[in-house]
Design a protein around this motif. Structure first.
Motif, PDB file in Angstrom:
ATOM      1  N   PRO A   3     -57.799  17.759  22.503  1.00  0.00           N
ATOM      2  CA  PRO A   3     -57.752  16.860  21.345  1.00  0.00           C
ATOM      3  C   PRO A   3     -59.081  16.144  21.128  1.00  0.00           C
ATOM      4  O   PRO A   3     -59.807  15.848  22.068  1.00  0.00           O
ATOM      5  CB  PRO A   3     -56.665  15.850  21.685  1.00  0.00           C
ATOM      6  N   HIS A   5     -60.769  12.723  19.918  1.00  0.00           N
ATOM      7  CA  HIS A   5     -60.421  11.309  19.767  1.00  0.00           C
ATOM      8  C   HIS A   5     -61.345  10.668  18.733  1.00  0.00           C
ATOM      9  O   HIS A   5     -62.557  10.671  18.887  1.00  0.00           O
ATOM     10  CB  HIS A   5     -60.531  10.588  21.107  1.00  0.00           C
ATOM     11  N   ARG A  20     -55.738   8.935   7.487  1.00  0.00           N
ATOM     12  CA  ARG A  20     -54.977   9.449   8.642  1.00  0.00           C
ATOM     13  C   ARG A  20     -53.977  10.508   8.204  1.00  0.00           C
ATOM     14  O   ARG A  20     -53.858  11.560   8.831  1.00  0.00           O
ATOM     15  CB  ARG A  20     -54.272   8.315   9.359  1.00  0.00           C
ATOM     16  N   ASP A  24     -54.050  14.298   9.428  1.00  0.00           N
ATOM     17  CA  ASP A  24     -52.872  14.802  10.142  1.00  0.00           C
ATOM     18  C   ASP A  24     -52.334  16.072   9.498  1.00  0.00           C
ATOM     19  O   ASP A  24     -51.817  16.953  10.186  1.00  0.00           O
ATOM     20  CB  ASP A  24     -51.770  13.747  10.201  1.00  0.00           C
ATOM     21  N   LYS A  28     -53.641  19.181  14.030  1.00  0.00           N
ATOM     22  CA  LYS A  28     -52.861  18.401  15.008  1.00  0.00           C
ATOM     23  C   LYS A  28     -53.680  18.105  16.258  1.00  0.00           C
ATOM     24  O   LYS A  28     -53.166  17.597  17.240  1.00  0.00           O
ATOM     25  CB  LYS A  28     -51.587  19.161  15.395  1.00  0.00           C
ATOM     26  N   THR A  29     -54.967  18.417  16.221  1.00  0.00           N
ATOM     27  CA  THR A  29     -55.802  18.216  17.408  1.00  0.00           C
ATOM     28  C   THR A  29     -56.542  16.881  17.399  1.00  0.00           C
ATOM     29  O   THR A  29     -57.340  16.624  18.287  1.00  0.00           O
ATOM     30  CB  THR A  29     -56.831  19.357  17.551  1.00  0.00           C
ATOM     31  N   THR A  31     -56.628  12.719  17.587  1.00  0.00           N
ATOM     32  CA  THR A  31     -55.985  11.462  17.944  1.00  0.00           C
ATOM     33  C   THR A  31     -56.796  10.395  17.232  1.00  0.00           C
ATOM     34  O   THR A  31     -57.986  10.233  17.508  1.00  0.00           O
ATOM     35  CB  THR A  31     -56.023  11.230  19.467  1.00  0.00           C
ATOM     36  N   ASP A  33     -57.407   6.468  16.099  1.00  0.00           N
ATOM     37  CA  ASP A  33     -57.156   5.040  16.278  1.00  0.00           C
ATOM     38  C   ASP A  33     -57.869   4.286  15.168  1.00  0.00           C
ATOM     39  O   ASP A  33     -58.819   4.781  14.564  1.00  0.00           O
ATOM     40  CB  ASP A  33     -57.686   4.568  17.631  1.00  0.00           C
ATOM     41  N   TYR A  50     -63.927   7.878  22.809  1.00  0.00           N
ATOM     42  CA  TYR A  50     -63.949   8.515  21.488  1.00  0.00           C
ATOM     43  C   TYR A  50     -65.034   9.579  21.382  1.00  0.00           C
ATOM     44  O   TYR A  50     -66.123   9.448  21.932  1.00  0.00           O
ATOM     45  CB  TYR A  50     -64.141   7.461  20.397  1.00  0.00           C
TER      46      TYR A  50
END
Length: 70
Positions: A3, A5, A20, A24, A28-29, A31, A33, A50
């Motif tokens: 994934p 980040h 986001r 998305d 799907k890889t 993440t 924040d 990150y």
């Protein structure tokens, strides 16, 4: 696949949610924040977790420059 980040630095929560959702839908890889301000972003950046930083287009120019020089 490992994934990726991402830290998205954006004051506007609505803009963050739109980006986001768009990301998305594409993969799907990721993440993702969110940091709503410079101070919160800096705290999260110092955690060194990150791979990518996205700074909101509408962010104040002084705040954008602070990240570029950091």
């Amino acid at each position: 696949m490992k994934p990726v980040h991402v830290l998205f630095i954006e004051e506007n929560a609505h803009d963050y949610l739109e980006i986001r959702q768009l990301l998305d839908e594409q993969t799907k890889t990721l993440t993702i924040d969110w940091a709503p301000n410079y101070e919160r972003a800096l705290t999260q950046i110092k955690q060194n977790q990150y791979d990518v930083f996205i700074i909101g287009y509408e962010a104040q120019k002084t705040e954008q420059l602070r990240f570029l020089y950091w």
